[in-house]
Design a protein around this motif. Structure first.
Motif, short mmCIF file in Angstrom:
data_model
loop_
_atom_site.label_atom_id
_atom_site.label_comp_id
_atom_site.label_asym_id
_atom_site.label_seq_id
_atom_site.Cartn_x
_atom_site.Cartn_y
_atom_site.Cartn_z
N HIS A 243 18.03 -9.31 13.28
CA HIS A 243 18.99 -9.42 14.39
C HIS A 243 19.72 -8.11 14.60
O HIS A 243 20.17 -7.48 13.65
CB HIS A 243 19.94 -10.60 14.22
N ASP B 153 24.09 -5.40 7.88
CA ASP B 153 24.01 -6.69 8.59
C ASP B 153 24.09 -6.47 10.09
O ASP B 153 25.16 -6.55 10.65
CB ASP B 153 25.12 -7.62 8.10
N ASP B 154 22.99 -6.21 10.80
CA ASP B 154 21.66 -6.26 10.22
C ASP B 154 20.87 -5.04 10.71
O ASP B 154 19.72 -5.18 11.09
CB ASP B 154 21.00 -7.59 10.60
N GLU C 41 22.90 -13.39 16.84
CA GLU C 41 22.78 -14.10 15.57
C GLU C 41 24.15 -14.49 15.06
O GLU C 41 24.37 -15.61 14.59
CB GLU C 41 22.07 -13.21 14.52
N GLU C 42 25.10 -13.56 15.19
CA GLU C 42 26.42 -13.75 14.57
C GLU C 42 27.24 -14.86 15.23
O GLU C 42 28.23 -15.31 14.67
CB GLU C 42 27.20 -12.43 14.57
N ASP D 108 17.38 -10.16 7.03
CA ASP D 108 18.80 -10.13 7.36
C ASP D 108 19.61 -9.71 6.14
O ASP D 108 19.79 -10.51 5.21
CB ASP D 108 19.21 -11.52 7.84
N MET D 109 20.11 -8.45 6.13
CA MET D 109 20.87 -7.88 5.02
C MET D 109 19.91 -7.53 3.88
O MET D 109 19.63 -8.37 3.04
CB MET D 109 21.99 -8.80 4.54
ZN LIG Z 1 23.08 -11.04 9.52
#
Ligand SMILES: [Zn+2]
Length: 396
Positions: free
Chosen positions: A180, A192-193, A226-227, A259-260
């Protein structure tokens, strides 16, 4: 940094036939050759490019500029059929609060059997530290970053970009590889990210090289929103799920989310702080969700990735867990085998404060060292190798 002694041990421990070496009967291993086209400096440069646009928060000019920049990169790699998915985003009237743990609290002091399970269904263990989303601009000490992130989000039209490596013999079947591109917290959303976004872009670059052929197709998607609750990936599933098998949408074979990817410094210490260095035991966490409709197939896919890591990743191992949660593979998990790759388990570890930069002003490119970036690169090697095997990649 390795000491010479450790290097010597590593050399002694090398298998007789290294993966990159030619096999006399079948020729060089194309997967090893493709993995060798990934590079730490290139991966870092792509993350750096993303952080030039601040946190890339959804619904802002910097977010739209990031979509444009990613699209230009995908085109420059020669990735086919670059396109955008469009959807509307209206924020809910009362956003759901983020989960919070205590400051340096031992899980077993919180009530033993009465402890609420972590998101995704896992068990918290050991010490937990506080988590949350920073919404205070003044917590960002760097005036340049503060200014970059200043424009607030407005509701309305959204776009997210994707491109496709088209398979030669089974073009109508594809794996989806995602990360994302939006972030929050008044930093640069480097880990992130940016770390997952850059990973997906690097894979798009390697697979789009004109000398690479695959039997099946691969779609590379950089989710937006995403967030705010996985809205970009949900929109994709809603708009395109029923089109599978038509000329407009290949059949989905699996979905792999990133993701991360960078930070695995271990558990918080008793005072709630984290060790400053990547722990030597750092690993790539591959998760599936045991309650998903496709749990059995997703578990099998996760182990395929673990084996690819074992054979091709240069530095860090991978481990498999069953509590995938809070990420863009979740909207897919009841329709197709879906897994996620991360620096740590999302529910039991990141959710327990193992990443102090998560959604914070400190999620900056400058926060991370090469041992952190290398964990992300090893996740890229893992996914590249696993997908290359699954789609039948060869080099002309
Ligand atoms: Zn994320």
């Amino acid at each position: 940094m390795r000491t010479p002694f450790v290097v010597l041990l590593a050399v002694l421990a090398m298998p007789a036939v290294a993966p990159a070496q030619a096999d006399s009967t079948t020729g060089p291993d194309p997967i090893a050759q493709l993995v060798a086209r990934l590079d730490l400096e290139r991966y870092k440069a792509t993350i750096k490019g993303l952080t030039r646009l601040g946190d890339r928060r959804q619904g802002t000019d910097r977010n739209r500029a990031a979509v444009d920049w990613i699209e230009a990169q995908l085109k420059s790699y020669g990735c086919s059929n670059v396109a955008r998915l469009k959807y509307e985003y209206q924020p809910p009237s009362s956003p759901s609060p983020e989960g919070r743990g205590g400051q340096g609290v031992r899980t077993d002091e919180r009530g033993g059997q009465g402890v609420r399970p972590a998101a995704g269904g896992g068990r918290y263990r050991g010490i937990r530290a506080q988590t949350g989303v920073n919404t205070d601009s003044l917590k960002q000490p760097d005036a340049r970053v503060r200014a970059l992130d200043a424009q607030p989000s407005t509701p309305g039209a959204r776009e997210e970009v994707y491109c496709t490596k088209i398979g030669t013999t089974h073009a109508g079947e594809m794996y989806i590889v995602g990360g994302h591109m939006d972030g929050i917290g008044w930093g640069e959303a480097a880990n992130d990210d940016g770390s997952g976004t850059a990973l997906v872009m690097e894979l798009a670059r390697v697979f789009s090289s004109t000398d690479v052929r695959t039997d099946r197709s691969i779609r590379f998607i950089l989710w937006n929103n995403e967030e705010t609750g996985l809205n970009g990936s949900r929109a994709y599933v809603e708009q395109r799920r029923a089109l599978q098998g038509t000329k407009d949408e290949p059949k989905w074979l699996g979905m792999i989310q990133h993701d991360m990817m960078l930070f695995d410094h271990g558990m918080p210490r008793a005072d709630g702080t984290l060790p400053p260095e990547q722990r030597p035991e750092a690993d790539v966490n591959i998760e599936f969700q045991s309650s998903a409709k496709f749990a059995a197939e997703a578990e099998q896919l996760a182990w395929t990735f673990e084996r690819a890591n074992e054979k091709y990743a240069t530095d860090y191992p991978a481990s498999v867990g069953s509590h995938m949660t809070n990420t863009d593979s979740a909207p897919f998990q009841d329709y197709v085998p879906a897994i996620s790759l991360r620096e740590n388990e999302r529910g039991t570890q990141i959710g327990a404060g193992w990443d102090p930069n998560w959604h914070q002003p400190t999620d900056l490119y400058a926060t991370y060292g090469d041992n952190d970036f290398r964990l992300g690169l090893n996740a890229a090697q893992t996914t590249l190798a696993a997908i290359a095997g699954l789609v039948g990649a060869t080099i002309r």
